[in-house]
Every structure is written in C-alpha cells, then in structure tokens.
Design an enzyme around this catalytic site. Structure first.
Site, short mmCIF file in Angstrom:
data_model
loop_
_atom_site.label_atom_id
_atom_site.label_comp_id
_atom_site.label_asym_id
_atom_site.label_seq_id
_atom_site.Cartn_x
_atom_site.Cartn_y
_atom_site.Cartn_z
CD GLU A 152 4.99 21.39 90.61
OE1 GLU A 152 4.70 21.32 91.55
OE2 GLU A 152 4.46 21.48 89.83
CB VAL A 153 13.70 22.80 92.65
CG1 VAL A 153 14.88 22.80 93.09
CG2 VAL A 153 13.34 20.67 92.82
#
Length: 488
Positions: A152-153
C-alpha cells in the site's frame, strides 16, 4: 464438513503478531505461544512497528511503551523453546507513519504533510531504513526470512526528487517502486546473505511481466500474496505473471483485523472461509511455482498507525485456533469445531459469529475475560444504537423541542429512565473491560480503548439524562403557536 483437494503440503504456518496497537505483555504471550504451537503454527511474524527498542539516531521511533531489549530476547527465547521460526517485519516504504510522523524524518516523506510513504529518492531514506533493519537483525541472528513490508505505497513519484529522477531516467512509478525494493533487499542479501527478504505482493499485482522481469527482484525477494476475503478479487493473471519471475511465494490469510476498522469481536466463519478459499486456490495455482512456502496468518491490530484499535488479540484466540487447524488439516469439520470449543471451555459452544449469537456464552482460556467483556460491549453497543436511532428519542426529545421547552413529561420520563439504565450498564461494562484488560495490556492501551469506544457513548447518554432531568424540572407547557413565535 468442508474440505479441499490434495496438494503438496505447505511447510510453514506463521502467526502474525501485530504490535502497532495493543501489544500484549510478555506474560500473556507466555500463555498463548504454547497454544499457538499446539494448534499447528510453525513460526511467528513479529511486526514490531514502534514497539522495538530502537536506539541511537533513530531512538525516537520507539514508543514510550516499546519492549525492552530484555523483553525482545525473552520473546525470542519463548519462540525457540516451542520450535517456532521468527520472521521479523519492518515496513521500509509505505505504512511508515510510526517513523515519518516525527519531525526528524519529515524531510524523507514523499508528500511533506503525509507521514505515510517514504521518498525513495532522498539520500537519507535508505540510510534510515537500513539503520532500522540492522538494529532489528542484530537481535534476530537466527532468522531465515525478513519481511520488508512495502504494501500500500499510496504515493509514488509525487515529490520533486522523484519526478526529476523519473524524467531523467525515463522511469515509471512502478519502476521507481521496484528500484527502492531492490535497494533494500540488496542491502539485506549483501550484509546478511543467509536471509531471504519477503515483500507484500499488492504493489506487484498490476505490473507488466516485462517490468517484473527487468525489476531485478527475481531470486532476490519472495512475494507474500495477501487476500482476506472468501471470494477472491485478485487479478486473473497474477499467479502466471509472478511465476515467470519468482520461483517461491507465500500466501497471507487473516485470523482477525480484516472485517472492519472498528470491529470489537471476530467473525470466525469469515476467516475460516478465507482459509478454505486459499487452499482451493493454491490447489489450482500452486504448481506454477517451485514452492508455496506456507501461510502467514495475519492478525491486524490497527488498519494503520493512526487508526483505532480493532479486535483485541485475546478476543481472536478462538479464531486463531480454528484458522491454524484448518490450515494444517486442510478441512473444517464439526469435530474440529467441537474440539476447539471444548479446549477453550466454551459453554454451550464456541459461536462462529458472536455478532449473531443470542445465547449467553461462557469460556475459559488465557484472555477469555476480555472475550466476555467484549461480548457485553457489543450487546450494550447495539442497545445504544437502537435507542439513539429510535423514533421515540427523535420525536419527543429532539434538541429543537428541548431548547424551546415544548415537551410532554409522559414521553420524557421513560426516555430518561431508559437512558439512565443504559448509562449504568455502560459503567458496568467499562469496569469489566478495564479489569479484564489490565493483566494483559499496558495502562495506555487500556485507557485508549476505553476512551475510544466506551467513554463517548457514556458521555452521549450522560448528556441525554442531564438534558431530560433539566427539562422535567422546569416543564412549562407551551402551545404550538408559542413555540413558533419563539422562532420568529
């Protein structure tokens, strides 16, 4: 009985201990680690977040409640005593709020006012990350795998440094991501050659095969594919794409923390179905790889560093027992359900979904007092919501009428009586929650849970009782015309 087909067995079943919220005392872990091993775990994934005793230049990353060096050693000795492998997990890209929230590290944020994602192009970023890795690995000399996170960058290629690098080198945001992962993983392989870096898969899911092949990550990292639903929403070609680059993979299910950011109880049926779906999918897709090493059975305590706490670990112990058993035996049966129910001393039986259970339940296992307190909490919480949304409250004790004294005691008195009874029950539940949590969690954790969930409800009902009592003490019947004249 629910069962799945036969496949080459996955050798690892690692239980995820998420320490970024409600980290348990070591005395509690001493009670449950033998059970975890008994139910089929082969190891632990310890996501330290800010609970590791970081020191030196990064000492402020450690929480004031962080485990001491002695406590970390004690935890690792416990795991070794029960033949449990330990895989440390330290985020190194996204979900770095626990570090980036500090002004010291603000300069390495991708977006200056979002303490979430690291800028992969800042010269101090890799230094900060590798300093964390070195300190953690120094205390884990026997580890075979190290999880570097990277899920979840959310923000890539947004800052000036990243945009300039992308323009100068003709890079996509995906390639920028791969470059940072490679830098971190290469550092580990260079300085700790016996350790294999593990990375969450979600930032790989929509990558082109050609980008995967040129990423330099094949043979360097092993992806861990996570999915927590029973109906899979993964890209159809994900396993084909990953298998062209990565010979070995992991899969990640969940035993808690995946059904709602504010959930208090664990829906065991949901998580059992997730495991059975994973087993079926691995039967179908697993042969594409040299090995599917095993399950990481995650138990999230917060959705991120700034989120509220969700299901507490003691509440989810029955779910963990069931999920480990399903992962090990590849089947879910009534006999398995009954065995775990009896082992945890549930009477009349372990509810697979406590939100739908209307029969009083007793149980006895390490932390079961927290389970019982949370059952009381969800019941009074439901009663609170029913009362607050009732037509009675909205019709006869709304703020508009109260402010104008346009009320009838015949309606107000029962409202105040019921609100008083609910408030008393909330106070009882608060005492029970506090008493059950104190032996397991630090005082700050107990305070946070109560002030997040219980106290706002108690304040709401205190206000209703106070307003009701005041208006009953000064009832002066007004006509509708008088009330309307006040507004004009």
């Amino acid at each position: 009985m629910t069962t799945v087909g036969k496949m080459a067995s996955m050798t690892q079943r690692l239980v995820h201990l998420d320490l970024k919220g409600a980290a348990p005392k070591l005395s509690y872990l001493e009670e449950i680690i033998p059970l975890i091993q008994q139910w089929g775990a082969t190891g632990l994934i310890i996501e330290y977040e800010d609970m590791f005793p970081y020191h030196g230049d990064i000492s402020e990353v450690a929480s004031s409640q962080a485990y001491s060096v002695e406590e970390v050693r004690k935890l690792l000795n416990m795991a070794e005593r029960y033949n449990l492998e330990v895989m440390p997990l330290v985020q190194t890209f996204g979900h770095l709020e626990f570090a980036l929230k500090h002004e010291t590290f603000a300069k390495i944020r991708e977006i200056p006012h979002y303490p979430t994602t690291l800028c992969p192009c800042h010269p101090d970023s890799v230094t900060m990350v590798t300093t964390m890795l070195d300190q953690v690995l120094e205390m884990h000399p026997k580890t075979k795998w190290f999880h570097i996170g990277c899920d979840e960058v959310y923000h890539l290629g947004k800052c000036d440094l990243c945009r300039r690098k992308m323009a100068d080198e003709n890079l996509t945001a995906q390639q920028l991501f791969f470059g940072h992962v490679k830098a971190v993983a290469t550092y580990i392989k260079t300085h700790y050659p016996t350790i294999t870096p593990i990375v969450w898969d979600d930032m790989f899911r929509f990558a082109q095969v050609k980008d995967l092949k040129t990423s330099g990550l094949g043979g360097l990292v092993e992806p861990m594919i996570w999915h927590y639903l029973s109906s899979f929403l993964l890209p159809e070609n994900l396993f084909d794409n990953l298998s062209t680059v990565f010979p070995d993979i992991w899969v990640a299910s969940a035993f808690k923390g995946a059904t709602g950011v504010c959930a208090s109880m664990t829906n065991i049926s949901f998580h059992v179905e997730n495991h059975l779906s994973w087993l079926r999918l691995i039967d179908e897709k697993g042969s594409k790889f040299n090995s599917v090493r095993g399950f990481a059975i995650t138990g999230w305590q917060r959705y991120d560093h700034f989120a509220v706490m969700c299901e507490l670990l003691p509440v989810a112990i029955p779910s963990l027992a069931m999920c480990l058993s399903v992962a090990k035996q590849r089947v879910f049966t009534q006999d398995m359900h009954m065995h775990i129910s009896n082992q945890l001393e549930f009477k009349p039986g372990l509810p697979l979904n406590p939100y739908q259970c209307h029969v009083p339940t007793e149980c006895r296992y390490p932390g079961s007092a927290v389970y019982a307190a949370m059952v009381d909490w969800i019941q009074i919480q439901a009663k609170c919501e029913q009362f607050l949304q009732s037509d009675t409250l909205c019709s006869w004790m709304n703020d508009y009428n109260i402010e104008r004294g346009f009320v009838n005691p015949m309606h107000i008195e029962p409202i105040v009586t019921e609100a008083t009874n609910i408030l008393a029950r909330l106070c009882e539940v608060q005492i029970k929650v506090q008493k059950s949590m104190e032996p397991i969690f630090a005082d700050d954790t107990v305070t946070e849970w109560i002030q997040t969930y219980l106290e706002p409800k108690s304040k709401r009902f205190s206000d209703i009782v106070e307003k009701g009592q005041k208006v009953l003490g000064r009832v002066n019947f007004k006509s509708y015309e008088e009330k309307m004249s006040q507004d004009t």
